[in-house]
Design a protein around this motif. Structure first.
Motif, PDB file in Angstrom:
ATOM      1  N   TYR A 145       2.911   5.420  14.426  1.00  0.00           N
ATOM      2  CA  TYR A 145       3.551   6.284  13.427  1.00  0.00           C
ATOM      3  C   TYR A 145       4.609   7.223  14.008  1.00  0.00           C
ATOM      4  O   TYR A 145       4.882   8.267  13.435  1.00  0.00           O
ATOM      5  CB  TYR A 145       2.507   7.111  12.647  1.00  0.00           C
ATOM      6  CG  TYR A 145       1.460   6.242  12.027  1.00  0.00           C
ATOM      7  CD1 TYR A 145       0.171   6.232  12.522  1.00  0.00           C
ATOM      8  CD2 TYR A 145       1.779   5.365  10.996  1.00  0.00           C
ATOM      9  CE1 TYR A 145      -0.786   5.401  11.980  1.00  0.00           C
ATOM     10  CE2 TYR A 145       0.827   4.533  10.456  1.00  0.00           C
ATOM     11  CZ  TYR A 145      -0.457   4.542  10.957  1.00  0.00           C
ATOM     12  OH  TYR A 145      -1.393   3.704  10.440  1.00  0.00           O
TER      13      TYR A 145
ATOM     14  N   ARG B 136       4.413   1.076  12.500  1.00  0.00           N
ATOM     15  CA  ARG B 136       4.727   1.274  11.078  1.00  0.00           C
ATOM     16  C   ARG B 136       5.768   2.379  10.943  1.00  0.00           C
ATOM     17  O   ARG B 136       5.546   3.483  11.429  1.00  0.00           O
ATOM     18  CB  ARG B 136       3.467   1.695  10.327  1.00  0.00           C
ATOM     19  CG  ARG B 136       2.461   0.583  10.164  1.00  0.00           C
ATOM     20  CD  ARG B 136       1.575   0.864   8.981  1.00  0.00           C
ATOM     21  NE  ARG B 136       0.634  -0.217   8.769  1.00  0.00           N
ATOM     22  CZ  ARG B 136      -0.677  -0.112   8.924  1.00  0.00           C
ATOM     23  NH1 ARG B 136      -1.193   1.034   9.298  1.00  0.00           N
ATOM     24  NH2 ARG B 136      -1.449  -1.132   8.696  1.00  0.00           N
ATOM     25  N   ILE B 138       7.819   5.423   9.297  1.00  0.00           N
ATOM     26  CA  ILE B 138       7.540   6.438   8.288  1.00  0.00           C
ATOM     27  C   ILE B 138       8.859   6.985   7.772  1.00  0.00           C
ATOM     28  O   ILE B 138       9.895   6.863   8.413  1.00  0.00           O
ATOM     29  CB  ILE B 138       6.658   7.578   8.842  1.00  0.00           C
ATOM     30  CG1 ILE B 138       7.433   8.432   9.848  1.00  0.00           C
ATOM     31  CG2 ILE B 138       5.417   7.028   9.475  1.00  0.00           C
ATOM     32  CD1 ILE B 138       6.604   9.572  10.374  1.00  0.00           C
ATOM     33  N   LEU B 148       4.867   6.195   4.182  1.00  0.00           N
ATOM     34  CA  LEU B 148       5.116   5.042   5.048  1.00  0.00           C
ATOM     35  C   LEU B 148       6.099   4.127   4.341  1.00  0.00           C
ATOM     36  O   LEU B 148       5.965   3.904   3.143  1.00  0.00           O
ATOM     37  CB  LEU B 148       3.834   4.252   5.275  1.00  0.00           C
ATOM     38  CG  LEU B 148       2.782   4.861   6.181  1.00  0.00           C
ATOM     39  CD1 LEU B 148       1.495   4.091   6.058  1.00  0.00           C
ATOM     40  CD2 LEU B 148       3.256   4.818   7.604  1.00  0.00           C
ATOM     41  N   THR B 149       7.057   3.566   5.084  1.00  0.00           N
ATOM     42  CA  THR B 149       7.960   2.604   4.448  1.00  0.00           C
ATOM     43  C   THR B 149       7.198   1.311   4.255  1.00  0.00           C
ATOM     44  O   THR B 149       6.583   0.804   5.176  1.00  0.00           O
ATOM     45  CB  THR B 149       9.183   2.297   5.330  1.00  0.00           C
ATOM     46  OG1 THR B 149       9.102   3.044   6.490  1.00  0.00           O
ATOM     47  CG2 THR B 149      10.458   2.562   4.643  1.00  0.00           C
ATOM     48  N   GLU B 150       7.296   0.788   3.047  1.00  0.00           N
ATOM     49  CA  GLU B 150       6.539  -0.427   2.783  1.00  0.00           C
ATOM     50  C   GLU B 150       7.296  -1.610   3.360  1.00  0.00           C
ATOM     51  O   GLU B 150       8.493  -1.762   3.152  1.00  0.00           O
ATOM     52  CB  GLU B 150       6.394  -0.603   1.279  1.00  0.00           C
ATOM     53  CG  GLU B 150       5.363  -1.647   0.919  1.00  0.00           C
ATOM     54  CD  GLU B 150       5.235  -1.803  -0.584  1.00  0.00           C
ATOM     55  OE1 GLU B 150       6.111  -1.301  -1.301  1.00  0.00           O
ATOM     56  OE2 GLU B 150       4.270  -2.436  -1.024  1.00  0.00           O
ATOM     57  N   THR B 166       7.939   3.425  -0.791  1.00  0.00           N
ATOM     58  CA  THR B 166       7.146   4.077   0.248  1.00  0.00           C
ATOM     59  C   THR B 166       5.707   4.214  -0.229  1.00  0.00           C
ATOM     60  O   THR B 166       5.442   4.302  -1.422  1.00  0.00           O
ATOM     61  CB  THR B 166       7.684   5.478   0.591  1.00  0.00           C
ATOM     62  OG1 THR B 166       7.660   6.273  -0.576  1.00  0.00           O
ATOM     63  CG2 THR B 166       9.076   5.419   1.150  1.00  0.00           C
ATOM     64  N   ASN B 171      -2.473  11.186   6.931  1.00  0.00           N
ATOM     65  CA  ASN B 171      -2.080  10.857   8.285  1.00  0.00           C
ATOM     66  C   ASN B 171      -3.176  11.217   9.274  1.00  0.00           C
ATOM     67  O   ASN B 171      -3.386  12.376   9.582  1.00  0.00           O
ATOM     68  CB  ASN B 171      -0.802  11.648   8.602  1.00  0.00           C
ATOM     69  CG  ASN B 171      -0.290  11.355   9.981  1.00  0.00           C
ATOM     70  OD1 ASN B 171      -0.830  10.527  10.695  1.00  0.00           O
ATOM     71  ND2 ASN B 171       0.779  12.028  10.343  1.00  0.00           N
ATOM     72  N   ALA B 487      -3.861   6.395   6.758  1.00  0.00           N
ATOM     73  CA  ALA B 487      -3.175   5.737   7.863  1.00  0.00           C
ATOM     74  C   ALA B 487      -3.899   6.075   9.161  1.00  0.00           C
ATOM     75  O   ALA B 487      -4.028   7.244   9.510  1.00  0.00           O
ATOM     76  CB  ALA B 487      -1.727   6.215   7.929  1.00  0.00           C
TER      77      ALA B 487
END
Lengths: 475, 546
Positions: A145, B136, B138, B148-150, B166, B171, B487
């Motif tokens: 992340y 992933r 963000i 989060l970007t899909e 998104t 988090n 996440a």
């Protein structure tokens, strides 16, 4: 009395001897074998056995004594308080065409912002927007992340700018090339490295544990000699040679010397001797070439022929970080094996935003900015050459030049005096700093860096001050 | 894994957690005097929880052993993956299946292949299948809740397509221990103002024309905060270790480093040229043995005495969640005249009553730790690293550090963020956050342990690793949690040992009790679906029973 042995004595001896032999015949087998074994053992002891060394076994008391007696060195040796690293000039404000030191403004010929993007309003605005959207830090490595969509955008833009397939960014300029080299080159591989590469490349080469063959700076003949020697060695071990990778590590424009590498010939040799080229274009990104694409554009060489081009965002682009571009096949490997990429936090998004905006400006402008900087570099070069008493090293189109005094005079002390004098006349220049464990420590020099927005008068002023300083130092 | 050995001279209470099979009403935390239970002896649990009178539970750590069936199944999983990998490779070689992934542009020209085929075996056949749980992207600030970007893949993770939408998620993966990753508030405002005053970067090194007023201010403030004489800051935490250890150690020195140390420390040790040995994780007996052997015998071949010995440890180990045993380390260090280097990347700001790290947590004297190192990426939500200690040490580093002489100086907004968060940390806002973090940590850990999951590490560390063991379960856990809007970060081989794949939660002061409860509900559900309750020491329970 000679042979006093009478016949009788001999007879007695013979009888005794015969008796001995008879007794052997009657003796039990174990007795005989034991005697033979003893004889053999004696022979072995005498001839073969070497004296064994006495083992040293320490008692607990002796061990404790050793521990008590042992005195370590101090953690660090004593420090000279006058070392230049401890007495630096402290700035205050934007590092642009001018810098402010102790409240006074002076012209800046010392920092690496070639295109004067630091302090550019558009870039600052974009950075502020990024803080308002993402905060400051990214709080994680790329795998967990820490990948922000702005990083992906920057990588794509860099790849597009260089017309390559893929790009990858790092969060620190020094770590970029220092992580890239060990990711590809392992213990059994061979690196052909120019002697004049900068320190980060040297550290990368050291970390890779490969065989290193240094060739003289920019000397293509020396490189050919090394390659030919290696070919001869390869013929002796053909099977093993098929699994040894070879790399050529060079810079586009050398930071320590200011000259451009002889790339065309190196690319020719690449196909002849089958090595891969990793080129570090830290200084030449954004300064050399019609559109700022570096040495490959300058020589009009197809960029696909260079396996990997690495560079930094900390010089012309006016941000922080580094990047590498190349074919997907080569670049993608770093995403799992470059240590500075996988195990380190990612670039703060505001710096990525600043870099994207810098790329925007470079692309919009297309050629004017780069023509200007090449033109001004040539002019500065001519002006500097006209000052007698300095040796100028660097190509004429290079915006980075090294100035030295003539041989006997060239010491760091005198150069520092010149720098201090220039500071009193409101010109900021600096002596190039190196650590003593460089592979080939360059001669002391003043590193002059040209900012694209310097006017002709300012260049003239610089030369005048340098001239005055020379007079002051040599008298 | 053995937590620690028992020290002589201290009253040691051994907590024996009997399984629910024998004592169904047993609750955790009850002291059971060591009855000799035949069945227990047969199973041979390695329990070594030390309860030191002086430290009152500060060092309480648990590392439960891997259950046998989990180990067998994990090995079996990897074996099956390898088999399928070979099958797929064979299919690709014989052109029954199309080869995917990038192709070497120089392939046809008789160049030596760039990668060994076995290196990329793992990447092609195992990593790519589960690639979507890593990296992933963000699209917002990495705070307690983020976007989060899909991304979807139509071809089993070889390429991705961004849908433009998104996903909002809690988090539990970013290193945001004190919650300073904010886009509004005093830190962000100060950072924006500093961009206006100082620009975005400095384009030069610290020893030339790159030192600004704010660098000096930061170093002063940091030294005051940590109660040391002096400090120096660098632009990257990784580089702080790898470029400064070579300055402190050189050929002829010995470095004793913990076996779980971070890659940056190992790289720094390698580049320094000093000899090094590793000691078992947090095992002070092993360390003492090695120290004695080192001083008595010297260099292994020449028997020359070592010039100096440096012990390198971390404050909180990021994959284990354990804390270094500082009081014992200081004792050992004084007894054998060694030097101590402590890397507080995760613990600075997050541990201790005042946020000063492990030294504060144990109440030790800062002068006893020779070299304090830390990073600004985790608790301060910025970037960079620092080294702090005596003035002579810092001056020497200033003169000789690779990063000081060749790397660009830190940019203004990054430094300003650190200064603002440091100032906040020393005030009432900071105390609130530190307390919130400690509270969240204890609550979360307690609930996980009570539910019957295996959780490693010290009960006060905000890094919470929960063991999953099997690669398929790891992937499924990650994807299921994301479906429920949480996440998480899951790690497997090669970042951890082959058997110990795990999920690592990072608790933040910005998490509210509500968010943690949502996370626990999801973990409870998914844990039941995938059977992740491996613990034999603690009873398996559902969340609603707690």
């Amino acid at each position: 009395m000679g042979s006093s042995m009478t016949r009788g004595d001999i007879e007695n001896l013979a009888t005794d001897f015969y008796g001995l032999l008879e007794s052997f015949k009657h003796a039990p087998l174990y007795h005989i074998s034991f005697e033979i074994f003893l004889v053999l053992a004696v022979i072995w002891l005498v001839v073969f056995r070497k004296p064994r060394p006495i083992e040293k076994k320490l008692t607990e008391k002796e061990k404790q004594d050793l521990i008590d007696e042992w005195q370590p060195e101090p953690l660090v040796p004593s420090v000279d308080p006058n070392h230049p690293a401890l007495n630096v000039r402290v700035l205050d404000g934007i590092v642009g065409k001018t810098v402010e030191i102790d409240g006074k403004k002076s012209l800046n010929f010392a920092t690496f912002n070639f295109l004067n993007f630091v302090g550019n309003q558009r870039i600052a605005d974009k950075a502020i927007q990024a803080v308002q959207k993402y905060g400051v830090g990214s709080c994680g490595p790329r795998g967990f992340y820490g990948t922000i969509d702005i990083h992906l955008e920057l990588e794509e833009r860099l790849a597009r700018f260089f017309q390559c397939e893929e790009g990858i960014i790092y969060s620190y300029g020094f770590s970029t090339i220092a992580s890239i080299i060990p990711a590809y080159s392992k213990r059994n591989d061979i690196l052909f490295v120019d002697e004049g590469v900068h320190y980060a490349i040297q550290k990368g080469v050291e970390a890779s544990r490969s065989h290193v063959k240094w060739f003289r700076h920019n000397d293509i003949n020396d490189l050919e000699r090394l390659l030919a020697e290696q070919e001869v060695l390869d013929k002796k071990i053909p099977k093993k040679a098929r699994s040894i990778r070879r790399f050529l590590i060079i810079e586009g424009l050398y930071v320590n010397y200011g000259d451009i590498c002889p790339l065309p010939r190196m690319v020719e040799l690449k196909y002849k001797y089958k090595y891969r080229i990793f080129m570090d274009e830290s200084v030449s990104f954004g300064t050399i070439g019609q559109a700022g694409r570096g040495v490959t554009e300058y020589y009009s060489i197809d960029r696909q022929k260079i396996d990997l081009i690495s560079s930094t965002l900390e010089y012309a682009a006016g941000s922080i970080g580094g990047f590498a571009v190349g074919s997907s096949f080569v670049v993608d490997h770093q995403r799992l094996s470059a240590q500075g990429y996988c195990f380190s936090a990612s670039l703060p998004p505001l710096l990525a935003a600043a870099a994207i905006e810098a790329l925007n400006i470079m692309e919009e402008d297309n050629t004017l900015l780069f023509e200007t900087i090449m033109e001004k570099s040539k002019r500065l070069h001519k002006k500097l050459l006209s000052i007698k008493g300095y040796i100028i090293s660097g190509d004429e189109i290079s915006p980075l030049k090294h100035i030295r005094l003539t041989h006997a005079f060239n010491t760091i002390g005198r150069l520092e005096e010149i720098v201090q004098f220039a500071q009193t006349r409101d010109i900021t220049i600096t002596v190039a700093r190196y650590l003593n464990d460089e592979h080939l420590l360059p001669e002391p020099s003043i590193r002059l860096i040209l900012n694209v927005e310097m006017t002709d008068e300012e260049l003239e002023f610089l030369c005048a001050v340098l001239q005055e300083a020379l007079v002051k130092v040599t008298t | 894994m053995v937590a620690s050995s028992l020290q002589a001279g201290h009253v040691t209470t051994v907590h024996r957690h009997l399984t629910s099979k024998f004592h169904s009403n047993e609750e955790m935390g009850q002291t059971v005097f060591p009855l000799i239970d035949e069945n227990l002896k047969k199973k041979n649990y390695k329990i070594g929880i030390e309860n030191n009178n002086d430290d009152e539970n500060l060092q309480h750590e648990e590392f439960e052993e891997t259950p046998l069936y989990a180990a067998i199944l994990t090995y079996l999983s990897y074996a099956i993956l390898c088999l399928f990998g070979w099958l797929r490779d064979f299919l690709r070689q014989s052109h029954i299946e199309t080869k995917r992934g990038a192709v070497d542009p120089n392939a046809s020209l008789a160049f030596v292949p760039l990668y060994q085929s076995y290196e990329s075996f793992y990447t092609r056949n195992m990593y790519t299948r589960v690639r979507d749980i890593f990296n992933r992207p963000i699209a917002s600030v990495p705070g307690a809740q983020f976007e989060l970007t899909e991304r979807v893949s139509d071809d089993y993770n070889w390429t991705y397509r961004y849908t433009g939408k998104t996903i909002s998620a809690i988090n539990l993966g970013s290193y945001n221990y004190l919650g300073f990753a904010e886009k509004t508030g005093p830190c962000a405002t100060n950072a924006i103002n500093s961009i206006k005053t100082f620009g975005v970067a400095n384009c030069n090194t610290r020893t030339e024309i790159g030192t600004q007023r704010y660098h000096v201010e930061l170093e002063q403030l940091l030294a005051d905060f940590l109660h040391v004489e002096s400090s120096i800051a660098f632009g990257m935490g990784f580089a702080t270790n790898s470029l400064n250890l070579p300055v402190l150690a050189s050929k002829g020195d010995l470095i004793l480093s913990d076996e779980m140390n971070h890659v940056s420390l190992i790289l720094g040790i390698r580049l320094s040229g000093a000899s090094y040995q590793t000691f078992a994780h947090n095992d002070m007996k092993d360390l003492e043995k090695k120290l004695r052997a080192a001083i008595v015998h010297g260099h292994p071949r020449t028997n020359r005495p070592w010039k100096k010995i440096i012990i390198v440890v971390e404050g909180i180990y990021s994959m284990e969640g354990s804390i270094c045993r500082l009081p014992e380390l200081i004792e050992l260090k004084k007894k054998y005249k060694a030097y101590l280097y402590m890397d507080e990347a995760h613990s600075i700001g997050a541990m201790g009553k005042h946020g000063r790290g492990i030294v504060d947590y144990f109440g030790a004297d800062t002068n006893d730790v020779d070299i304090l190192m830390g990073t600004f990426t985790k608790s301060f939500a910025s970037a960079g690293g620092y080294i702090a200690g005596k003035k002579s040490l810092i001056d020497y580093i200033r003169m000789n550090s690779h990063a000081n002489t060749y790397a660009s100086s830190m940019p203004a907004p990054v430094v300003q963020q650190i200064i603002s968060s440091l100032r906040l940390l020393q005030g009432p806002e900071g105390k609130k956050r530190i307390y919130q973090l400690a509270d969240n940590t204890r609550y979360f850990r307690q609930k996980l342990v009570d539910m019957g999951f295996i959780v490693y590490g010290n009960k006060n560390s905000p890094v919470v690793p929960m063991l999953i063991y099997m690669p398929a379960r790891v992937t499924r856990f990650n994807r299921e949690m994301l479906r429920r809007g949480i996440a998480v970060v899951t790690v497997g081989f090669p970042a951890t040992k082959l058997l110990d794949a795990r999920v690592r939660f990072c608790i933040s002061a910005a998490h509210t009790r509500q968010m943690l409860d949502n996370a626990l509900i999801s973990i409870d559900e998914v844990g039941t679906e995938i059977s992740l309750r491996y613990s034999t020491r603690h009873k398996s329970r559902r969340l609603r029973e707690l």
